[in-house]
Design a protein around this motif. Structure first.
Motif, PDB file in Angstrom:
ATOM      1  N   MET A   1       0.797  -1.236   0.023  1.00  0.00           N
ATOM      2  CA  MET A   1      -0.067   0.069  -0.004  1.00  0.00           C
ATOM      3  C   MET A   1       0.853   1.179  -0.236  1.00  0.00           C
ATOM      4  SD  MET A   1      -2.910   1.696  -0.370  1.00  0.00           S
ATOM      5  CE  MET A   1      -3.811   0.033  -0.163  1.00  0.00           C
ATOM      6  N   CYS A   2       1.891   1.296   0.459  1.00  0.00           N
ATOM      7  CA  CYS A   2       3.078   2.557   0.591  1.00  0.00           C
ATOM      8  C   CYS A   2       3.265   2.695  -0.716  1.00  0.00           C
ATOM      9  CB  CYS A   2       3.937   2.054   1.606  1.00  0.00           C
ATOM     10  SG  CYS A   2       3.781   2.614   3.391  1.00  0.00           S
ATOM     11  N   ILE A   3       3.711   1.723  -1.561  1.00  0.00           N
ATOM     12  CA  ILE A   3       4.111   1.946  -2.676  1.00  0.00           C
ATOM     13  C   ILE A   3       3.039   2.607  -3.676  1.00  0.00           C
ATOM     14  CG2 ILE A   3       5.123   0.763  -4.828  1.00  0.00           C
ATOM     15  CD1 ILE A   3       7.065   0.674  -2.822  1.00  0.00           C
ATOM     16  N   LEU A   4       1.873   1.885  -3.488  1.00  0.00           N
ATOM     17  CA  LEU A   4       0.728   2.521  -4.273  1.00  0.00           C
ATOM     18  C   LEU A   4       0.630   3.848  -3.830  1.00  0.00           C
ATOM     19  CD1 LEU A   4      -1.745   2.389  -6.048  1.00  0.00           C
ATOM     20  CD2 LEU A   4      -2.877   1.284  -4.080  1.00  0.00           C
ATOM     21  N   TYR A   5       0.609   4.220  -2.445  1.00  0.00           N
ATOM     22  CA  TYR A   5       0.106   5.566  -1.915  1.00  0.00           C
ATOM     23  C   TYR A   5       0.836   6.614  -2.747  1.00  0.00           C
ATOM     24  CZ  TYR A   5      -0.531   8.753   2.013  1.00  0.00           C
ATOM     25  OH  TYR A   5      -0.912   9.805   2.699  1.00  0.00           O
ATOM     26  N   TYR A   6       2.338   6.734  -2.980  1.00  0.00           N
ATOM     27  CA  TYR A   6       3.232   7.343  -3.399  1.00  0.00           C
ATOM     28  C   TYR A   6       3.420   7.346  -4.903  1.00  0.00           C
ATOM     29  CZ  TYR A   6       4.483   8.128   1.518  1.00  0.00           C
ATOM     30  OH  TYR A   6       4.140   8.422   2.937  1.00  0.00           O
ATOM     31  N   LEU A   7       3.290   6.389  -5.403  1.00  0.00           N
ATOM     32  CA  LEU A   7       3.121   6.260  -6.735  1.00  0.00           C
ATOM     33  C   LEU A   7       1.910   6.971  -7.533  1.00  0.00           C
ATOM     34  CD1 LEU A   7       4.531   2.755  -7.927  1.00  0.00           C
ATOM     35  CD2 LEU A   7       5.773   4.690  -7.457  1.00  0.00           C
ATOM     36  N   VAL A   8       0.888   6.908  -6.802  1.00  0.00           N
ATOM     37  CA  VAL A   8      -0.438   7.498  -7.269  1.00  0.00           C
ATOM     38  C   VAL A   8       0.028   9.004  -7.110  1.00  0.00           C
ATOM     39  CG1 VAL A   8      -2.694   8.163  -6.342  1.00  0.00           C
ATOM     40  CG2 VAL A   8      -1.918   5.755  -6.804  1.00  0.00           C
ATOM     41  N   GLN A   9       0.782   9.639  -6.054  1.00  0.00           N
ATOM     42  CA  GLN A   9       0.781  10.812  -6.043  1.00  0.00           C
ATOM     43  C   GLN A   9       1.529  11.454  -7.291  1.00  0.00           C
ATOM     44  OE1 GLN A   9       2.281  12.101  -1.870  1.00  0.00           O
ATOM     45  NE2 GLN A   9       1.423  10.413  -1.144  1.00  0.00           N
ATOM     46  N   ILE A  10       2.689  10.626  -7.644  1.00  0.00           N
ATOM     47  CA  ILE A  10       3.235  11.076  -8.548  1.00  0.00           C
ATOM     48  C   ILE A  10       2.739  11.145 -10.040  1.00  0.00           C
ATOM     49  CG2 ILE A  10       5.436  10.396 -10.207  1.00  0.00           C
ATOM     50  CD1 ILE A  10       6.683   9.284  -7.445  1.00  0.00           C
ATOM     51  N   LEU A  11       1.701   9.881 -10.157  1.00  0.00           N
ATOM     52  CA  LEU A  11       0.892   9.564 -11.214  1.00  0.00           C
ATOM     53  C   LEU A  11       0.107  10.831 -11.375  1.00  0.00           C
ATOM     54  CD1 LEU A  11      -0.301   7.503 -13.137  1.00  0.00           C
ATOM     55  CD2 LEU A  11      -2.007   6.982 -11.807  1.00  0.00           C
ATOM     56  N   VAL A  12      -0.635  11.299 -10.535  1.00  0.00           N
ATOM     57  CA  VAL A  12      -1.598  12.355 -10.618  1.00  0.00           C
ATOM     58  C   VAL A  12      -0.974  13.852 -11.076  1.00  0.00           C
ATOM     59  CG1 VAL A  12      -3.385  11.309  -9.257  1.00  0.00           C
ATOM     60  CG2 VAL A  12      -2.086  13.073  -8.046  1.00  0.00           C
ATOM     61  N   MET A  13       0.276  13.877 -10.456  1.00  0.00           N
ATOM     62  CA  MET A  13       1.088  15.001 -10.797  1.00  0.00           C
ATOM     63  C   MET A  13       1.449  15.437 -12.092  1.00  0.00           C
ATOM     64  SD  MET A  13       1.093  17.128  -8.130  1.00  0.00           S
ATOM     65  CE  MET A  13       2.398  18.129  -8.440  1.00  0.00           C
ATOM     66  N   GLU A  14       1.808  13.861 -12.863  1.00  0.00           N
ATOM     67  CA  GLU A  14       2.131  14.026 -14.107  1.00  0.00           C
ATOM     68  C   GLU A  14       1.346  13.770 -15.230  1.00  0.00           C
ATOM     69  OE1 GLU A  14       5.733  12.904 -15.208  1.00  0.00           O
ATOM     70  OE2 GLU A  14       6.337  14.204 -13.557  1.00  0.00           O
ATOM     71  N   TYR A  15       0.348  13.153 -14.828  1.00  0.00           N
ATOM     72  CA  TYR A  15      -0.698  12.602 -15.859  1.00  0.00           C
ATOM     73  C   TYR A  15      -1.915  13.041 -15.872  1.00  0.00           C
ATOM     74  CZ  TYR A  15       3.247   9.682 -17.223  1.00  0.00           C
ATOM     75  OH  TYR A  15       4.348   9.006 -17.645  1.00  0.00           O
ATOM     76  N   ASP A  16      -2.694  13.791 -16.581  1.00  0.00           N
ATOM     77  CA  ASP A  16      -3.867  14.460 -16.346  1.00  0.00           C
ATOM     78  C   ASP A  16      -4.908  13.314 -16.816  1.00  0.00           C
ATOM     79  OD1 ASP A  16      -3.585  17.341 -15.620  1.00  0.00           O
ATOM     80  OD2 ASP A  16      -2.771  17.576 -17.722  1.00  0.00           O
ATOM     81  N   ILE A  17      -4.692  12.293 -17.688  1.00  0.00           N
ATOM     82  CA  ILE A  17      -5.236  11.240 -18.020  1.00  0.00           C
ATOM     83  C   ILE A  17      -5.743  10.345 -16.843  1.00  0.00           C
ATOM     84  CG2 ILE A  17      -5.596   9.059 -19.230  1.00  0.00           C
ATOM     85  CD1 ILE A  17      -3.831  10.205 -21.451  1.00  0.00           C
ATOM     86  N   ALA A  18      -4.709  10.465 -15.780  1.00  0.00           N
ATOM     87  CA  ALA A  18      -5.380   9.711 -14.925  1.00  0.00           C
ATOM     88  C   ALA A  18      -6.106  10.175 -13.844  1.00  0.00           C
ATOM     89  CB  ALA A  18      -3.738   9.473 -13.899  1.00  0.00           C
ATOM     90  N   THR A  19      -6.062  11.601 -13.720  1.00  0.00           N
ATOM     91  CA  THR A  19      -7.316  12.537 -12.977  1.00  0.00           C
ATOM     92  C   THR A  19      -8.402  12.504 -13.666  1.00  0.00           C
ATOM     93  OG1 THR A  19      -6.271  14.691 -13.445  1.00  0.00           O
ATOM     94  CG2 THR A  19      -5.234  13.862 -11.727  1.00  0.00           C
TER      95      THR A  19
END
Length: 301
Positions: free
Chosen positions: A134-152
């Motif tokens: 969950m920790c890996i997911l928790y922080y990767l998601v933060q990078i994901l939404v900062m980088e990719y508008d498609i994700a949001t």
């Protein structure tokens, strides 16, 4: 400043998320002002981070306030999930390399939900916990939404592969831990989960699904799908968004993990700052801002 969406993505954001480009600056300002008036809350106020939260809540300011408050409250009240592995520590990258959790980097021209892979059977249950995943997911998601508008805008889908998962893993999934995991992943993160896919499910896992179902809405349960093997999974998810190891064409798992390792290193200053955020419950004025105890019924949107 936030990135300008492509015309196609902007249309989807408007129709599905109620995003009005003319109103966004005002929404961001209102949210920042609210944060500044919460004495218990120390939160990130980057525009791109806040727009991810707004999109995740379909631009309902009241919903965003609750999600944002819960996000940082769990940082303080559930550190066994949110801070068990810190992204600034070497152990984080070491565990990331096991491939227990990764996200397929989305194509900027592919208007589909991003795919998150969870593979708990990759870690040693005598040394690690599902909370590490969950920790890996928790922080990767933060990078994901900062980088990719498609994700949001388009949301995410989750694939959970139970290959090599034994009872030693399942005993870690206590009701308390499951409640925290669900609260962190689906209640607090700026994501719209469009569905979850479970493959190579071992016998005995029914107990875990029964426990989890107590936290889920009917819509969520309806979108939870179980597959006997990877071949069945590939019938539901297109090859273009699947790793080579699962019959797809989106690169090998090693390549995907290498991508995220570089991203985590790149975001180290951002993560160092992230470690400073959270809540001081002794300073909370209004306890109604966040429902941190009941873990409300979850709704896949």
């Amino acid at each position: 400043m936030i990135r300008e969406l492509s015309p196609e993505l902007a249309k989807i954001a408007k129709n599905e998320l109620n995003e009005n480009p003319n109103q966004v600056p005002n929404d961001l300002e209102n949210l920042k002002e609210w944060i500044s008036k919460q004495p218990h809350l120390k939160a990130r106020t980057d525009d791109q981070w806040l727009i991810a939260l707004l999109r995740g809540c379909k631009f309902s300011l009241e919903s965003v306030k609750k999600k944002l408050d819960l996000f940082y409250t769990l940082r303080s009240t559930a550190p066994d999930v949110t801070l068990r592995l810190k992204p600034i520590d070497p152990e984080f990258l070491k565990f990331l390399r096991l491939g227990t959790c990764f996200i397929l980097p989305p194509s900027k021209n592919d208007l589909r939900p991003c795919v998150i892979f969870i593979r708990p059977g990759r870690y040693n249950p005598d040394k690690h916990s599902v909370a590490d995943v969950m920790c890996i997911l928790y922080y990767l998601v933060q990078i994901l939404v900062m980088e990719y508008d498609i994700a949001t805008v388009m949301g995410t889908q989750m694939v959970v592969d139970y290959e090599n998962v034994t009872m030693n893993y399942l005993t870690q999934a206590t009701p308390t831990m499951l409640g925290k995991l669900v609260a962190v992943s689906q209640e607090s993160l700026p994501l719209r989960l469009k569905g979850s896919h479970h493959v190579n499910v071992p016998s005995g896992i029914e107990v875990i699904f029964k426990l989890i179902s107590g936290f889920l809405s009917q819509k969520t349960k309806d979108r939870l799908k179980i597959y006997k093997n990877n071949e069945e999974l590939l019938k539901s998810l297109p090859k273009e968004i699947m790793p080579v190891e699962y019959g797809g064409t989106a690169g090998t798992i090693d390549e995907i993990i290498d991508f995220w390792e570089k991203k985590v290193i790149e975001y180290r200053p951002w993560m160092e700052r992230e470690m400073e955020f959270g809540t001081d419950e002794s300073k909370r004025i209004n306890s109604d801002n966040v429902d941190q105890g009941s873990f409300r019924k979850l709704d896949i949107d």
